[in-house]
Design a protein around this motif. Structure first.
Motif, mmCIF file in Angstrom:
data_model
loop_
_atom_site.group_PDB
_atom_site.id
_atom_site.type_symbol
_atom_site.label_atom_id
_atom_site.label_comp_id
_atom_site.label_asym_id
_atom_site.label_seq_id
_atom_site.Cartn_x
_atom_site.Cartn_y
_atom_site.Cartn_z
ATOM 1 N N THR A 17 -51.837 4.073 -16.852
ATOM 2 C CA THR A 17 -50.512 4.536 -16.343
ATOM 3 C C THR A 17 -49.617 5.027 -17.503
ATOM 4 O O THR A 17 -49.856 4.744 -18.703
ATOM 5 N N PHE A 18 -48.754 5.938 -17.398
ATOM 6 C CA PHE A 18 -48.021 6.563 -18.403
ATOM 7 C C PHE A 18 -46.847 7.275 -17.690
ATOM 8 O O PHE A 18 -46.653 7.616 -16.671
ATOM 9 N N GLU A 19 -45.611 6.905 -18.485
ATOM 10 C CA GLU A 19 -44.379 7.610 -18.209
ATOM 11 C C GLU A 19 -43.839 7.792 -19.522
ATOM 12 O O GLU A 19 -43.554 7.099 -20.566
ATOM 13 N N PHE A 20 -43.279 9.151 -19.677
ATOM 14 C CA PHE A 20 -42.713 9.670 -20.877
ATOM 15 C C PHE A 20 -41.445 10.460 -20.453
ATOM 16 O O PHE A 20 -41.351 10.958 -19.488
ATOM 17 N N ALA A 21 -40.385 9.909 -21.156
ATOM 18 C CA ALA A 21 -39.095 10.150 -20.668
ATOM 19 C C ALA A 21 -38.061 10.623 -22.101
ATOM 20 O O ALA A 21 -38.530 10.184 -22.980
ATOM 21 N N ILE A 22 -37.232 11.646 -21.693
ATOM 22 C CA ILE A 22 -36.398 11.988 -22.484
ATOM 23 C C ILE A 22 -34.834 11.732 -22.213
ATOM 24 O O ILE A 22 -34.617 12.008 -21.082
ATOM 25 N N TYR A 23 -34.206 11.320 -23.072
ATOM 26 C CA TYR A 23 -32.721 10.692 -22.822
ATOM 27 C C TYR A 23 -31.782 11.905 -23.753
ATOM 28 O O TYR A 23 -32.155 11.716 -24.824
ATOM 29 N N ASN A 24 -30.528 12.014 -23.266
ATOM 30 C CA ASN A 24 -29.595 12.574 -24.255
ATOM 31 C C ASN A 24 -28.955 11.558 -24.853
ATOM 32 O O ASN A 24 -29.066 10.197 -24.822
ATOM 33 N N ARG A 25 -27.718 11.908 -25.661
ATOM 34 C CA ARG A 25 -27.213 11.009 -26.649
ATOM 35 C C ARG A 25 -26.061 9.943 -25.893
ATOM 36 O O ARG A 25 -25.924 9.175 -26.317
ATOM 37 N N THR A 47 -31.938 20.592 -13.634
ATOM 38 C CA THR A 47 -31.171 21.661 -13.435
ATOM 39 C C THR A 47 -31.853 23.040 -13.942
ATOM 40 O O THR A 47 -31.474 24.069 -13.509
ATOM 41 N N GLY A 48 -32.788 22.822 -14.778
ATOM 42 C CA GLY A 48 -33.537 23.733 -15.425
ATOM 43 C C GLY A 48 -32.880 24.626 -16.551
ATOM 44 O O GLY A 48 -33.384 25.696 -16.992
ATOM 45 N N GLN A 49 -31.719 24.119 -16.795
ATOM 46 C CA GLN A 49 -30.978 24.696 -18.047
ATOM 47 C C GLN A 49 -31.488 24.258 -19.275
ATOM 48 O O GLN A 49 -32.261 23.159 -19.273
ATOM 49 N N GLU A 50 -31.399 25.261 -20.250
ATOM 50 C CA GLU A 50 -31.872 24.820 -21.651
ATOM 51 C C GLU A 50 -30.990 23.577 -22.022
ATOM 52 O O GLU A 50 -29.707 23.792 -22.041
ATOM 53 N N ALA A 51 -31.481 22.741 -22.759
ATOM 54 C CA ALA A 51 -30.866 21.615 -23.319
ATOM 55 C C ALA A 51 -30.341 22.074 -24.694
ATOM 56 O O ALA A 51 -30.856 22.843 -25.272
ATOM 57 N N PRO A 52 -29.126 21.782 -25.028
ATOM 58 C CA PRO A 52 -28.499 21.892 -26.466
ATOM 59 C C PRO A 52 -29.215 21.642 -27.632
ATOM 60 O O PRO A 52 -29.792 20.393 -27.327
ATOM 61 N N SER A 53 -29.080 22.237 -28.605
ATOM 62 C CA SER A 53 -29.744 21.598 -29.842
ATOM 63 C C SER A 53 -28.844 20.365 -30.024
ATOM 64 O O SER A 53 -27.654 20.084 -29.993
ATOM 65 N N ASP A 54 -29.976 19.303 -30.351
ATOM 66 C CA ASP A 54 -29.226 17.925 -30.485
ATOM 67 C C ASP A 54 -30.371 17.042 -30.853
ATOM 68 O O ASP A 54 -31.480 17.412 -30.921
ATOM 69 N N THR A 55 -30.228 15.671 -30.896
ATOM 70 C CA THR A 55 -30.989 14.731 -31.145
ATOM 71 C C THR A 55 -31.052 14.130 -29.710
ATOM 72 O O THR A 55 -30.218 13.547 -29.257
ATOM 73 N N TYR A 56 -32.424 13.830 -29.384
ATOM 74 C CA TYR A 56 -32.794 13.060 -28.187
ATOM 75 C C TYR A 56 -33.586 11.854 -28.469
ATOM 76 O O TYR A 56 -34.174 11.735 -29.334
ATOM 77 N N VAL A 57 -33.696 10.733 -27.293
ATOM 78 C CA VAL A 57 -34.169 9.734 -27.574
ATOM 79 C C VAL A 57 -35.641 10.029 -26.603
ATOM 80 O O VAL A 57 -35.457 10.630 -25.378
ATOM 81 N N TYR A 58 -36.700 9.649 -27.172
ATOM 82 C CA TYR A 58 -38.133 9.632 -26.224
ATOM 83 C C TYR A 58 -38.504 8.255 -26.080
ATOM 84 O O TYR A 58 -38.278 7.308 -26.892
ATOM 85 N N ARG A 59 -38.909 8.093 -24.644
ATOM 86 C CA ARG A 59 -39.398 6.776 -24.511
ATOM 87 C C ARG A 59 -41.097 6.919 -23.762
ATOM 88 O O ARG A 59 -41.013 7.662 -22.909
ATOM 89 N N LEU A 60 -41.862 6.168 -24.400
ATOM 90 C CA LEU A 60 -43.246 6.483 -23.733
ATOM 91 C C LEU A 60 -43.588 4.776 -23.492
ATOM 92 O O LEU A 60 -43.643 4.005 -24.297
ATOM 93 N N ILE A 61 -43.948 4.938 -21.994
ATOM 94 C CA ILE A 61 -44.180 3.404 -21.499
ATOM 95 C C ILE A 61 -45.641 3.684 -20.804
ATOM 96 O O ILE A 61 -45.657 4.608 -20.154
#
Length: 80
Positions: A17-25, A47-61
Motif C-alpha cells: 500500500t502507498f500514499e504520498f501527500a503534499i501539504y502547504n504551510r 485546481t490545476g494551478q501552479e503552487a507558488p514557490s515555497d516550502t512544502y511538507v511531504y508525507r509517505l505512508i
C-alpha cells in the motif's frame, strides 16, 4: 520547466500500500497519490494551478511487501 527535477517522485519499490501527500504551510492537502509512478508536478491537484514557490511538507505512508510499515515526512522546496 527545464526538464530537470520537474516532478517530485518517491523512489523505491515493494509497496503493498502507498500514499504520498503534499501539504502547504497551512497544513492544507494539495496533492495525493496512491500510485508510485505518479509524482508531484508542483501543481495544486484540485485546481490545476501552479503552487507558488515555497516550502512544502511531504508525507509517505505505506506498507512494504515484507510487512514493514513506512511513515516518513519531510520538507521539499518548490522553486520556480
Amino acid at each position: 520547466a527545464n526538464g530537470r527535477n520537474d516532478v517530485f517522485y518517491v523512489r523505491g519499490g515493494g509497496f503493498k500500500t502507498f500514499e504520498f501527500a503534499i501539504y502547504n504551510r497551512y497544513g492544507e492537502l494539495i496533492f495525493i497519490s496512491n500510485d508510485i509512478k505518479i509524482g508531484w508536478d508542483g501543481k495544486i491537484n484540485f485546481t490545476g494551478q501552479e503552487a507558488p514557490s515555497d516550502t512544502y511538507v511531504y508525507r509517505l505512508i505505506g506498507l512494504l511487501e515484507s510487512g514493514e510499515a513506512v511513515n516518513k515526512k519531510g520538507l521539499v522546496n518548490l522553486i520556480r
